[in-house]
Design an enzyme around this catalytic site. Structure first.
Site: not given
Length: 706
Positions: A643, A560, A678, A480
């Protein structure tokens, strides 16, 4: 993985597919995505944006493009010969009862349960610990297709009323419904257009909530939201008459949150312009007509009121302490100059909760949990003994409780709920996971590797014991690296598909995350964002160098902000891996702040309008803009039509340009989930389908034989 004999993988034999890799998939041509003459100018530099039209997610031509892309994608995935058998296997693995930790409200103990393959988990309740469970709320009945989800519930202190939020199709926009808990009858009207909000009850009179003015019709998913507002809703009155408490035109581009202390004496308000740092306000509700007092008047640090004892406030903060500490202050004089250290900062990052009159200090020690129990005077009482190295979460409960619950998990430890006796610190198993998985057959170890600038980065690598490290193991590298978010060990049922078939799962803790506090976070933001990409590249190179895998058996994945990471990997090091999964990614770094609440991400990213230097930095790595004609790995971009956090336009534009510039033979497809957002609230069927398509696409393009 290149085996000539059939292996029994749980309950499913894949022998019939051992030669299936010899077949060729008959692909459909990519849609001829139109290009328009759109050009923006930044500091004298002209930037073409030919796929700008795809930003209009409600337009007929965009919807037709989505259909055409999904047709190509489903045609490709549908020809992978073992896809259906893989789906059956994962569905079988998934089909076990799943529980949440229980929590007490009024005379009832509540908990969530999923029978196995239910679209959404059901909220149950029982009297005490031994009463007969009864269904309280069943989100599976909210909609016919299971895509309307329960996104939180808050009870009055006496437990007699509850307000719950629902999300339709995965949207961040919520509706709120109030019910009496004894008979579940609805109280008043349904509140609508609520976003990024908790619900904070004030007695049984009403509650506080936060929302924006909803964008005009036609841009509800992607329209910019700037003015977050805190309202008070009095039961029995129309939402249109709700009182504005804080926020609005005078405080643009804020995220406004609010909650009450457990005794309901203090209203606590937080206001943030980004995902890092917040102003802090309090209001003493015990004094009629009291004003809202500003405690912290800047956004430089993060602060949360944990609890109070009378007028004494307990605050978790990272001011002058990037790894956080707990301080106390009297509410009559709450400013920083009066703060007193209660639990000082350590080398490990602190988060905290309270319950049973105690403070539970939950530390991250090299991205794994270490928990200590303190009394309210800051005296250490004990270290909570955890079953192994992993992630412990929960602990918080009401002051009068004698016990609390927490969940423990790791990459090889299925989520297990423990009951903690607060008085003696003894933990006992409350609910074990029912997943068919034997932890003794697997190992998960942490290594430290060196990034480009010599920084040591931790990574946890998980695989089945006895796996031969010959460079031919299919490996998924997931990360991430942003917004101060920490990736800690967590079990995944889906990953059994990989591990059971000789695969490896690796998770590095990149800079930009919160694993080592705010200092670690700030080393991966704005014009230091390249550190995040370099950390990930070094992780891949470590795995290859040490024979865990090789370029031909390595897949990279992130969602993301992690989708941005994978987009950057595709443009910076397409030679390093075989398969890529950029999910719901931030791909247009010049325009991300133009949509929904994207402006709040500027602390991490900076914006193209900040300066010429910031523009050049963003333009250089922005995945959408950095693409050029090249040979790219097999890529499946994933997004969802609802989203409204990272709008699908990011993935649409990136996917279209990737297809345009792909000069190799590897597929570059885009999988667009419908009636989904999302990620939160997806039905079980949607989750399983998405995971199956990931593994099928990965194994097929690696040439892995079943």
């Amino acid at each position: 993985m290149k085996r000539t004999t059939c292996l029994l993988a749980l309950a499913v034999l894949f022998c019939s597919y051992i030669h299936a890799q010899q077949m060729t998939i008959k692909t459909l041509p990519y849609p001829q995505t139109k290009k328009i003459d759109t050009v923006d100018t930044y500091f004298g530099t002209q930037v073409p944006d030919p796929y700008r039209w795809l930003e209009n997610d409600q337009a007929a031509d965009t919807k037709e493009w989505v259909k055409a892309e999904n047709k190509v994608t489903q045609n490709y995935l549908g020809q992978i010969p073992y896809r259906e058998e893989m789906h059956k296997q994962l569905e079988t693995l998934w089909n076990y009862e799943k529980y949440s930790a229980p929590f007490k409200e009024g005379k009832y103990t509540y908990f969530y349960k999923n029978d196995g393959l239910q679209s959404q988990s059901v909220l149950y309740r029982q009297v005490g610990d031994t009463g007969t469970p009864e269904m309280f709320l069943d989100p599976n009945k909210f909609s016919a297709d299971g895509t309307t989800s329960l996104q939180g519930i808050d009870f009055t202190k006496d437990g007699d009323l509850a307000a719950y939020q629902i999300s339709e199709g995965g949207s961040d926009w919520r509706k709120v419904i109030v019910i009496k808990t004894d008979d579940k009858t609805v109280v008043g009207d349904t509140l609508t257009d609520i976003k990024f909000s908790g619900l904070a009850w004030k007695g049984t009179d009403g509650f506080y909530y936060s929302s924006y003015d909803k964008p005009k019709a036609g841009s509800q998913l992607s329209g910019m939201t700037q003015y977050h507002k805190l309202f008070y809703h009095k039961l029995g009155t129309p939402q249109s008459t709700d009182k504005l408490i804080f926020g609005g035109d005078k405080t643009p581009r804020r995220y406004i949150g609010a909650y009450l202390t457990e005794d309901e004496r203090f209203l606590v308000i937080t206001a943030a312009t980004s995902t890092t740092g917040n102003e802090l306000y309090i209001q003493d509700l015990s004094k009629p007509g009291s004003s809202i007092i500003n405690v912290i008047d800047n956004f430089d640090n993060q602060h949360t009121v944990l609890d109070n004892v009378g007028s004494k406030l307990y605050i978790l903060t990272n001011i002058y302490s990037p790894n956080f500490k707990i301080v106390t202050v009297d509410a009559a004089s709450p400013t920083v100059t009066h703060w007193k250290n209660l639990i000082p900062e350590t080398k490990n990052v602190l988060s905290a909760s309270t319950g049973g009159g105690k403070i539970f200090a939950e530390y991250l020690k090299d991205a794994t949990s270490f928990v200590q129990q303190y009394d309210m005077n800051g005296k250490l009482e004990r270290t909570i003994m955890l079953p192994s190295v992993g992630t412990a979460a929960g602990f918080g409960t009401k002051k009068e409780e004698k016990e609390t619950y927490y969940t423990f998990t790791s990459y090889v430890y299925p989520p297990t709920i423990f009951k903690l006796d607060i008085a003696n610190g003894k933990s006992t198993i409350y609910k074990k996971s029912g997943v068919k998985f034997d932890p003794e057959q697997y190992e998960s170890k942490q290594v430290f590797y060196t990034s480009k600038d010599k920084t040591k980065i931790p990574m946890i690598i998980t695989y089945k014991k006895g796996t031969v490290l010959n460079g031919e193991n299919p490996t998924l590298l997931y990360a991430y690296g942003g917004f101060g978010i920490s990736l800690t060990p967590a079990f995944s049922t889906s990953n059994i598909i990989l591990l059971e078939h000789g695969g490896i799962y690796a998770v590095p803790n990149l800079r930009g995350g919160g694993e080592y506090g705010e200092t670690w976070h700030r080393k991966g933001i704005k014009m230091k964002k390249q550190n995040v990409f370099d950390d990930f590249i070094a992780a891949a190179e470590y795995l290859i160098k040490n024979k865990y895998t090789s370029k031909d058996y390595l897949a990279v994945s992130g969602g993301s902000n992690g989708g941005l990471l994978i987009g950057a990997m595709l443009t910076q090091r397409p030679d390093l891996f075989k398969v890529a999964f950029p999910a719901v990614g931030v791909m247009d770094m010049l325009r991300y702040n133009k949509f929904t609440a994207g402006a709040g991400w500027s602390y991490d990213y900076g914006t193209a309008e900040d300066s010429k230097e910031m523009f050049n930095y963003l333009y250089n790595y922005s995945p959408y803009h950095a693409l050029k004609p090249n040979q790219y790995p097999a890529t499946m971009v994933t997004t969802a039509d609802h989203d409204d956090r990272v709008v699908p336009a990011h993935s649409f534009k990136f996917g279209a340009r990737l297809q345009e510039y792909q000069k190799g033979t590897a597929p570059t497809i885009i999988r667009i989930e419908t009636k989904a957002g999302h990620g939160a609230g997806q039905s079980t069927a949607q989750v399983i389908s998405g995971q199956v398509d990931k593994w099928a696409f990965m194994f097929w393009n690696m040439g892995v034989k079943w």
